[in-house]
Design a protein around this motif. Structure first.
Motif, PDB file in Angstrom:
ATOM      1  N   GLY A  45       4.366   2.012 -13.483  1.00 46.50           N
ATOM      2  CA  GLY A  45       5.622   2.740 -13.608  1.00 46.50           C
ATOM      3  C   GLY A  45       6.859   1.863 -13.545  1.00 46.50           C
ATOM      4  O   GLY A  45       7.885   2.194 -14.123  1.00 46.50           O
ATOM      5  N   LEU A  46       6.793   0.764 -12.835  1.00 48.74           N
ATOM      6  CA  LEU A  46       7.937  -0.132 -12.697  1.00 48.74           C
ATOM      7  C   LEU A  46       7.545  -1.536 -13.125  1.00 48.74           C
ATOM      8  O   LEU A  46       6.414  -1.967 -12.900  1.00 48.74           O
ATOM      9  CB  LEU A  46       8.414  -0.182 -11.242  1.00 48.74           C
ATOM     10  N   PRO A  47       8.477  -2.272 -13.706  1.00 51.42           N
ATOM     11  CA  PRO A  47       8.154  -3.664 -14.030  1.00 51.42           C
ATOM     12  C   PRO A  47       8.092  -4.510 -12.760  1.00 51.42           C
ATOM     13  O   PRO A  47       8.797  -4.262 -11.801  1.00 51.42           O
ATOM     14  CB  PRO A  47       9.324  -4.093 -14.924  1.00 51.42           C
ATOM     15  N   GLY A  48       7.210  -5.483 -12.767  1.00 46.94           N
ATOM     16  CA  GLY A  48       7.115  -6.399 -11.636  1.00 46.94           C
ATOM     17  C   GLY A  48       6.100  -6.019 -10.579  1.00 46.94           C
ATOM     18  O   GLY A  48       6.010  -6.697  -9.565  1.00 46.94           O
ATOM     19  N   ILE A  49       5.341  -4.947 -10.778  1.00 47.41           N
ATOM     20  CA  ILE A  49       4.344  -4.543  -9.778  1.00 47.41           C
ATOM     21  C   ILE A  49       3.263  -5.617  -9.603  1.00 47.41           C
ATOM     22  O   ILE A  49       2.907  -5.946  -8.471  1.00 47.41           O
ATOM     23  CB  ILE A  49       3.725  -3.168 -10.139  1.00 47.41           C
ATOM     24  N   PRO A  50       2.724  -6.196 -10.685  1.00 47.52           N
ATOM     25  CA  PRO A  50       1.722  -7.260 -10.479  1.00 47.52           C
ATOM     26  C   PRO A  50       2.282  -8.462  -9.706  1.00 47.52           C
ATOM     27  O   PRO A  50       1.594  -9.031  -8.854  1.00 47.52           O
ATOM     28  CB  PRO A  50       1.318  -7.666 -11.900  1.00 47.52           C
ATOM     29  N   GLN A  51       3.541  -8.830  -9.971  1.00 50.27           N
ATOM     30  CA  GLN A  51       4.145  -9.945  -9.246  1.00 50.27           C
ATOM     31  C   GLN A  51       4.352  -9.589  -7.779  1.00 50.27           C
ATOM     32  O   GLN A  51       4.181 -10.430  -6.893  1.00 50.27           O
ATOM     33  CB  GLN A  51       5.484 -10.346  -9.889  1.00 50.27           C
ATOM     34  N   LEU A  52       4.716  -8.334  -7.514  1.00 50.43           N
ATOM     35  CA  LEU A  52       4.890  -7.888  -6.127  1.00 50.43           C
ATOM     36  C   LEU A  52       3.569  -7.942  -5.374  1.00 50.43           C
ATOM     37  O   LEU A  52       3.529  -8.332  -4.201  1.00 50.43           O
ATOM     38  CB  LEU A  52       5.481  -6.476  -6.099  1.00 50.43           C
ATOM     39  N   LYS A  53       2.468  -7.566  -6.039  1.00 53.16           N
ATOM     40  CA  LYS A  53       1.149  -7.663  -5.408  1.00 53.16           C
ATOM     41  C   LYS A  53       0.814  -9.114  -5.078  1.00 53.16           C
ATOM     42  O   LYS A  53       0.252  -9.408  -4.024  1.00 53.16           O
ATOM     43  CB  LYS A  53       0.075  -7.077  -6.324  1.00 53.16           C
ATOM     44  N   GLU A  54       1.161 -10.025  -5.968  1.00 55.29           N
ATOM     45  CA  GLU A  54       0.915 -11.449  -5.704  1.00 55.29           C
ATOM     46  C   GLU A  54       1.747 -11.939  -4.520  1.00 55.29           C
ATOM     47  O   GLU A  54       1.272 -12.718  -3.693  1.00 55.29           O
ATOM     48  CB  GLU A  54       1.217 -12.279  -6.945  1.00 55.29           C
ATOM     49  N   ILE A  55       2.991 -11.493  -4.445  1.00 55.97           N
ATOM     50  CA  ILE A  55       3.863 -11.895  -3.337  1.00 55.97           C
ATOM     51  C   ILE A  55       3.322 -11.372  -2.015  1.00 55.97           C
ATOM     52  O   ILE A  55       3.277 -12.099  -1.015  1.00 55.97           O
ATOM     53  CB  ILE A  55       5.304 -11.407  -3.582  1.00 55.97           C
ATOM     54  N   VAL A  56       2.886 -10.110  -1.989  1.00 52.03           N
ATOM     55  CA  VAL A  56       2.334  -9.533  -0.761  1.00 52.03           C
ATOM     56  C   VAL A  56       1.058 -10.272  -0.357  1.00 52.03           C
ATOM     57  O   VAL A  56       0.838 -10.559   0.823  1.00 52.03           O
ATOM     58  CB  VAL A  56       2.085  -8.019  -0.935  1.00 52.03           C
ATOM     59  N   LEU A 106      -4.675  -7.720  12.375  1.00 47.83           N
ATOM     60  CA  LEU A 106      -3.709  -6.853  11.688  1.00 47.83           C
ATOM     61  C   LEU A 106      -3.403  -7.349  10.282  1.00 47.83           C
ATOM     62  O   LEU A 106      -3.261  -6.538   9.356  1.00 47.83           O
ATOM     63  CB  LEU A 106      -2.426  -6.738  12.507  1.00 47.83           C
ATOM     64  N   CYS A 107      -3.301  -8.657  10.098  1.00 49.63           N
ATOM     65  CA  CYS A 107      -3.069  -9.183   8.744  1.00 49.63           C
ATOM     66  C   CYS A 107      -4.261  -8.893   7.840  1.00 49.63           C
ATOM     67  O   CYS A 107      -4.093  -8.511   6.683  1.00 49.63           O
ATOM     68  CB  CYS A 107      -2.814 -10.689   8.784  1.00 49.63           C
ATOM     69  N   GLY A 108      -5.459  -9.074   8.374  1.00 50.52           N
ATOM     70  CA  GLY A 108      -6.654  -8.829   7.573  1.00 50.52           C
ATOM     71  C   GLY A 108      -6.900  -7.359   7.300  1.00 50.52           C
ATOM     72  O   GLY A 108      -7.440  -6.990   6.253  1.00 50.52           O
ATOM     73  N   ALA A 109      -6.518  -6.507   8.228  1.00 46.02           N
ATOM     74  CA  ALA A 109      -6.797  -5.080   8.096  1.00 46.02           C
ATOM     75  C   ALA A 109      -5.605  -4.290   7.566  1.00 46.02           C
ATOM     76  O   ALA A 109      -5.662  -3.064   7.511  1.00 46.02           O
ATOM     77  CB  ALA A 109      -7.209  -4.508   9.446  1.00 46.02           C
ATOM     78  N   ALA A 110      -4.545  -4.960   7.161  1.00 44.29           N
ATOM     79  CA  ALA A 110      -3.330  -4.248   6.736  1.00 44.29           C
ATOM     80  C   ALA A 110      -3.602  -3.305   5.573  1.00 44.29           C
ATOM     81  O   ALA A 110      -3.192  -2.144   5.586  1.00 44.29           O
ATOM     82  CB  ALA A 110      -2.238  -5.251   6.372  1.00 44.29           C
ATOM     83  N   VAL A 111      -4.309  -3.785   4.573  1.00 40.08           N
ATOM     84  CA  VAL A 111      -4.586  -2.945   3.400  1.00 40.08           C
ATOM     85  C   VAL A 111      -5.482  -1.771   3.785  1.00 40.08           C
ATOM     86  O   VAL A 111      -5.241  -0.629   3.375  1.00 40.08           O
ATOM     87  CB  VAL A 111      -5.222  -3.789   2.276  1.00 40.08           C
ATOM     88  N   ALA A 112      -6.504  -2.038   4.597  1.00 35.12           N
ATOM     89  CA  ALA A 112      -7.401  -0.959   5.020  1.00 35.12           C
ATOM     90  C   ALA A 112      -6.662   0.072   5.863  1.00 35.12           C
ATOM     91  O   ALA A 112      -6.897   1.279   5.724  1.00 35.12           O
ATOM     92  CB  ALA A 112      -8.582  -1.534   5.800  1.00 35.12           C
ATOM     93  N   LEU A 113      -5.747  -0.378   6.727  1.00 34.52           N
ATOM     94  CA  LEU A 113      -4.976   0.562   7.552  1.00 34.52           C
ATOM     95  C   LEU A 113      -4.057   1.430   6.699  1.00 34.52           C
ATOM     96  O   LEU A 113      -3.937   2.640   6.933  1.00 34.52           O
ATOM     97  CB  LEU A 113      -4.168  -0.195   8.606  1.00 34.52           C
ATOM     98  N   VAL A 114      -3.409   0.827   5.707  1.00 32.96           N
ATOM     99  CA  VAL A 114      -2.530   1.604   4.837  1.00 32.96           C
ATOM    100  C   VAL A 114      -3.352   2.587   4.005  1.00 32.96           C
ATOM    101  O   VAL A 114      -2.954   3.745   3.821  1.00 32.96           O
ATOM    102  CB  VAL A 114      -1.685   0.668   3.942  1.00 32.96           C
ATOM    103  N   ASN A 115      -4.504   2.144   3.494  1.00 29.51           N
ATOM    104  CA  ASN A 115      -5.361   3.058   2.737  1.00 29.51           C
ATOM    105  C   ASN A 115      -5.873   4.193   3.603  1.00 29.51           C
ATOM    106  O   ASN A 115      -5.972   5.342   3.147  1.00 29.51           O
ATOM    107  CB  ASN A 115      -6.532   2.298   2.110  1.00 29.51           C
ATOM    108  N   PHE A 116      -6.188   3.898   4.871  1.00 26.22           N
ATOM    109  CA  PHE A 116      -6.608   4.951   5.794  1.00 26.22           C
ATOM    110  C   PHE A 116      -5.489   5.970   5.985  1.00 26.22           C
ATOM    111  O   PHE A 116      -5.720   7.178   5.956  1.00 26.22           O
ATOM    112  CB  PHE A 116      -7.016   4.343   7.141  1.00 26.22           C
TER     113      PHE A 116
END
Length: 124
Positions: A45-56, A106-116
């Motif tokens: 939907g927005l430009p730059g989403i793939p780059q934002l994923k790389e930055i995160v 917390l760094c390793g589980a950040a994505v899993a916590l947000v998905n939860f």
């Protein structure tokens, strides 16, 4: 006596509000919201989403590296405190190890916590 008057006023106000709302619904002034609203995250939907994923991802890597560095430094402080008979310094080292380990988790589980959280929010 005052409490009874307040309760009676609140009850009459609620009854008036319910009657007004029923009148508005019956006359068609208040539109009903359809129950089939389905909005999902849009990765295009927005430009730059793939780059934002790389930055995160890079920030997560930096966080994990810093957690490892903090763990090593805390272990050195603990060892130095234990060998110099300094219980305060040894305690600080132990605390540092726990904090560094928690930061790594917390760094390793950040994505899993947000998905939860996302999945839990979708069930409400």
């Amino acid at each position: 006596m005052l409490h009874l008057q307040i309760a009676a006023h609140a009850a009459s106000a609620a009854a008036i509000h319910a009657a007004e709302h029923a009148t508005l619904i019956a006359s068609g002034i208040v539109a009903r919201v359809p129950g089939d609203i389905d909005i999902r995250p849009n990765t295009s939907g927005l430009p730059g989403i793939p780059q934002l994923k790389e930055i995160v991802g890079a920030i997560m890597s930096i966080g994990l590296i810093l957690a490892v560095v903090a763990l090593i430094i805390a272990a050195i402080v603990w060892a130095f405190g234990a060998n110099s008979s300094n219980p305060h310094l040894a305690g600080r080292g132990k605390t540092g190890i726990l904090v560094a380990a928690a930061a790594g988790v917390l760094c390793g589980a950040a994505v899993a916590l947000v998905n939860f959280g996302w999945d839990l929010g979708q069930e409400l």
